[in-house]
Scaffold this active site. Structure first.
Site, PDB file in Angstrom:
ATOM      1  N   CYS A   4      -0.959   3.735  -6.265  1.00 18.29           N
ATOM      2  CA  CYS A   4      -1.753   2.711  -5.278  1.00 18.29           C
ATOM      3  C   CYS A   4      -2.116   1.695  -6.020  1.00 18.29           C
ATOM      4  O   CYS A   4      -1.933   1.497  -7.347  1.00 18.29           O
ATOM      5  CB  CYS A   4      -3.399   3.838  -5.661  1.00 18.29           C
ATOM      6  SG  CYS A   4      -4.736   2.556  -4.328  1.00 18.29           S
ATOM      7  N   CYS A  64       0.715  -1.310   0.248  1.00 25.02           N
ATOM      8  CA  CYS A  64       0.099  -0.212  -0.226  1.00 25.02           C
ATOM      9  C   CYS A  64       1.029   1.126  -0.053  1.00 25.02           C
ATOM     10  O   CYS A  64       1.641   0.979   0.969  1.00 25.02           O
ATOM     11  CB  CYS A  64      -0.908  -0.530   1.743  1.00 25.02           C
ATOM     12  SG  CYS A  64      -2.000   1.377   1.476  1.00 25.02           S
TER      13      CYS A  64
END
Length: 295
Positions: free
Chosen positions: A192, A79
């Site tokens: 992302c 992440c």
């Protein structure tokens, strides 16, 4: 599934949801024998709209549960938001656990861009974070970086992508692609991990003249390097405990910390089936320890 079924896994992966699964699959491609487990902290999704304290405390609570259940040799923070916001703090809190982060592939993008106009597609938290500015100064000072935080696309990927049809998938990525086309970008960074699920759709919508890059290769190589270093040190230490060996033939199981909404289970089961990942279901974690001012 038994709580200790995967104790002693080689790698655990943590993301706010499904975004990091392509990173786990990339590592498994490089090391098929690696035993992995994956946790999506869906109870706190989306991380990209949270404060720095919320990101740190939510991630720390998930890591503590991962360590308790599976004792991973190495943890991959799959992440970008957690990594740019909290990686240093998390390493301090879990000093015995090697932690590998994921950050936007700005260096790679700068090396492949022809016109030096690059798009960064990420969460709002990532595109606003000073860490990204540092990466740009270090590796892309001669480039123009157009940034776009896109929580709507992230939500689509988490809750709808794997049951959507082709037209819906292309429609979902077009606003971001159109923005970067207006900015004249010839390279788009998927900053992302969720966006790696739609990399092919972004590339198709952008056309042949645009390159789409992410950090899967670099992160998986770094995770394997860190794991190998720890393994070599363990073999040299005669007092080190032998690793737990599960008698279960499966790994890569995908767990979430909350099914919210409950309809997400269909979405997650479809993803697991398409990626040949066992569906682990929901696990509950302790609530994050709240710092002053963290609601």
């Amino acid at each position: 599934m038994e709580e200790n079924a995967f104790r002693g896994v080689d790698f655990a992966f943590l993301d706010s949801g499904t975004g990091g699964i392509p990173y786990m699959l990339e590592l498994k491609h490089k090391m098929p024998a690696a035993r992995c487990v994956y946790v999506g902290d869906t109870a706190h999704f989306p991380y990209g709209e949270k404060s720095a304290d919320e990101v740190t405390e939510s991630a720390a609570a998930s890591i503590a549960e991962i360590v308790r259940r599976w004792s991973p040799e190495t943890l991959v923070i799959a992440c970008n938001t957690i990594s740019v916001t909290s990686l240093g703090e998390l390493r301090q809190r879990f000093p015995g656990l090697p932690i590998v982060g994921t950050v936007p592939a700005i260096k790679l993008a700068a090396s492949v861009s022809r016109n030096k106009r690059i798009g960064l597609l990420a969460t709002n938290a990532t595109v606003r974070h000073p860490y990204c500015e540092d990466l740009i100064r270090k590796f892309a000072a001669d480039c123009v970086i157009s940034k776009r935080g896109d929580p709507d696309l992230i939500a689509f990927i988490e809750h709808q992508l794997f049951t959507a049809n082709e037209e819906q998938k292309l429609a979902a990525v077009r606003p971001a692609v159109s923005y970067f086309q207006r900015e004249g970008c010839d390279t788009i960074i998927l900053g992302c991990t969720h966006f790696t699920h739609v990399a092919s759709y972004i590339a198709a919508a952008a056309g042949e003249g645009v390159q789409v890059v992410d950090s899967r290769d670099g992160v998986s190589k770094q995770a394997l390097k860190v794991w190998q270093t720890k393994e070599e040190a363990s073999r040299q230490d005669s007092t080190a405990p032998l690793p737990y060996q599960s008698d279960l033939p499966e790994d890569k199981s995908f767990f979430v910390t909350k099914l919210c909404p409950e309809e997400d289970e269909e979405e997650y089961r479809d993803l697991c089936e398409s990626c040949h990942i066992p569906w682990g279901g929901e696990i509950r974690i302790s609530q994050p320890l709240l710092r002053k001012g963290f609601q």
